[in-house]
Design an enzyme around this catalytic site. Sequence first.
Site, PDB file in Angstrom:
ATOM      1  N   LYS A 107       0.843  -1.207   0.000  1.00 25.73           N
ATOM      2  CA  LYS A 107       0.000   0.000   0.000  1.00 25.73           C
ATOM      3  C   LYS A 107       0.870   1.246   0.000  1.00 25.73           C
ATOM      4  O   LYS A 107       0.620   2.192  -0.753  1.00 25.73           O
ATOM      5  CB  LYS A 107      -0.897   0.038   1.243  1.00 25.73           C
ATOM      6  CG  LYS A 107      -2.040  -0.940   1.199  1.00 25.73           C
ATOM      7  CD  LYS A 107      -2.960  -0.745   2.397  1.00 25.73           C
ATOM      8  CE  LYS A 107      -3.867  -1.939   2.554  1.00 25.73           C
ATOM      9  NZ  LYS A 107      -4.875  -1.813   3.579  1.00 25.73           N
ATOM     10  N   LYS A 119       2.865  -4.319  10.952  1.00 26.21           N
ATOM     11  CA  LYS A 119       1.533  -4.662  11.468  1.00 26.21           C
ATOM     12  C   LYS A 119       1.689  -5.326  12.826  1.00 26.21           C
ATOM     13  O   LYS A 119       2.700  -5.981  13.086  1.00 26.21           O
ATOM     14  CB  LYS A 119       0.837  -5.646  10.516  1.00 26.21           C
ATOM     15  CG  LYS A 119      -0.664  -5.633  10.650  1.00 26.21           C
ATOM     16  CD  LYS A 119      -1.250  -4.435   9.939  1.00 26.21           C
ATOM     17  CE  LYS A 119      -2.740  -4.367  10.032  1.00 26.21           C
ATOM     18  NZ  LYS A 119      -3.294  -3.359   9.124  1.00 26.21           N
ATOM     19  N   THR A 203     -10.382   5.606   5.137  1.00 29.36           N
ATOM     20  CA  THR A 203     -10.383   4.381   4.338  1.00 29.36           C
ATOM     21  C   THR A 203     -11.589   4.384   3.406  1.00 29.36           C
ATOM     22  O   THR A 203     -11.459   4.136   2.198  1.00 29.36           O
ATOM     23  CB  THR A 203     -10.402   3.134   5.258  1.00 29.36           C
ATOM     24  OG1 THR A 203      -9.234   3.202   6.073  1.00 29.36           O
ATOM     25  CG2 THR A 203     -10.402   1.846   4.474  1.00 29.36           C
ATOM     26  N   ASN A 234     -16.169   0.340  10.677  1.00 27.74           N
ATOM     27  CA  ASN A 234     -15.573   1.634  10.314  1.00 27.74           C
ATOM     28  C   ASN A 234     -15.584   1.825   8.793  1.00 27.74           C
ATOM     29  O   ASN A 234     -16.121   2.809   8.284  1.00 27.74           O
ATOM     30  CB  ASN A 234     -14.150   1.719  10.878  1.00 27.74           C
ATOM     31  CG  ASN A 234     -13.430   2.963  10.399  1.00 27.74           C
ATOM     32  OD1 ASN A 234     -12.947   3.025   9.277  1.00 27.74           O
ATOM     33  ND2 ASN A 234     -13.402   3.987  11.231  1.00 27.74           N
ATOM     34  N   SER A 361      -3.132   8.544   7.665  1.00 24.20           N
ATOM     35  CA  SER A 361      -2.226   8.296   8.799  1.00 24.20           C
ATOM     36  C   SER A 361      -0.889   8.994   8.535  1.00 24.20           C
ATOM     37  O   SER A 361      -0.286   9.569   9.445  1.00 24.20           O
ATOM     38  CB  SER A 361      -1.968   6.798   8.959  1.00 24.20           C
ATOM     39  OG  SER A 361      -2.896   6.235   9.839  1.00 24.20           O
TER      40      SER A 361
END
Length: 427
Positions: A107, A119, A203, A234, A361
């Site tokens: 990404k 992660k 997102t 979300n 972010s």
Amino acid sequence: MVAQNRSEERSETEKEKLDILEATQTIIKEALDKLGYPEEVYELLKEPLRVLTVRIPVRMDDGSIKIFTGYRAQHNDAVGPTKGGVRFHPDVTESEVKALSIWMSLKAGIVDLPYGGGKGGIVCDPREMSFRELERLSRGYVRAISQIVGPTKDIPAPDVFTNSQIMAWMMDEYSRIREFDSPGFITGKPLVLGGSHGRESATAKGVTICIREAAKRKGIPLEGARVVVQGFGNAGSYLAKFMHDAGAKVIGISDAYGALYDPNGLDIDYLLERRDSFGTVTKLFKNTITNKELLELDCDILVPAAIENQITEENAHNIKAKIVVEAANGPTTLKATEILTERGILIVPDVLASSGGVTVSYFEWVQNNQGYYWTEKEVEERLEEVIVKAFNNVYNTAINRKVNMRLAAYMVGVRKMAEASRFRGWI
Ligand code: NAD
């Protein structure tokens, strides 16, 4: 007997997550081969550079101590510090965290951020924990991984079942350990602690932009388009709202317990008001359909926004949508990707479609580093620019190299990491 069933369930989950990691490695290999990189580049990128496993003792409200297992994976930091969310879920496994860290690297490459992928995850069920137990677990996790994370090393963020409150506790714990205020340690914070405008819906905003661009390419007007969204958390709930506001007809939504369908369009504002903080709403209704039926509804645009492995070789032939846009990570298997592609269905892959979150972010981290904060409009305009550019880049790669969008996205995503690793002399 119960313990045996749990361990059987756990090994089934582990196998499923290992399959996801292996599928990711398969496409990375294919992408690197297409780009003409030698085998050693694949050997470097097929696994994270670092994976830390930690055990976190937490005092529970009843006075007992429970030990939780957590992970932090850092895939590749050749481009810059690693970045990626922390997931709190009973099904978290090491293979899953590894695969998710690789996806974060892809990404970051696709939207061209100065990051590698990371992660984290903790094996726990936050739905069964109190507010204070969650705080103690969040702080314990940061103490356990503090040596390998930091604003210029590895920057965590929210993911499944973690939120801005959890980010605030984690930031506070890190600041205490380092003895200076460190807002750039983590993103997805509340606005008052240095969070960014637009992070929570980022997102879904990114997915919305991808849907608009994909619909243009397929000649489908958004006004009146029939949209189905799996998952109402979300990503899914904001997306349903954005689609509804854009004039599309959201005819189906779902959560873990079932799905709602109305061919005339659902009342999304009503559903938003009634969903709980875990994205559950269907329990309030009698006339529900199953998630399986939802995915196979006659519609123009299908958005899986829940969990992995939802479109498989079993149901790929029955999907009626013209476009599938993956808001969730890993909702379509490799075999199903082949089937949908053969059937002329355009798939906008997860690593592109859900990159709005990591993009904002990044904006949050930039604002923290500068100590200067942007307006919501500035965030939205910059996000629009980044996602449109990334979409065009992947779409054009797919057309020019005659490959599907998933492989094209992987080709765009791995290139920067591979180049940075080469310049550093790692390969
Ligand atoms: P969430 O926890 O807020 O919501 C998940 C939703 O999926 C809930 O409505 C839940 O009921 C539903 N769900 C859970 N299990 C299900 C099942 N078996 N079948 C159908 N529905 C089920 O999570 P989220 O943040 O919205 O994330 C959803 C997906 O999007 C995940 O794959 C996540 O990795 C991905 N994603 C999220 C973000 C983000 O910023 N939130 C960013 C990138 C990718």
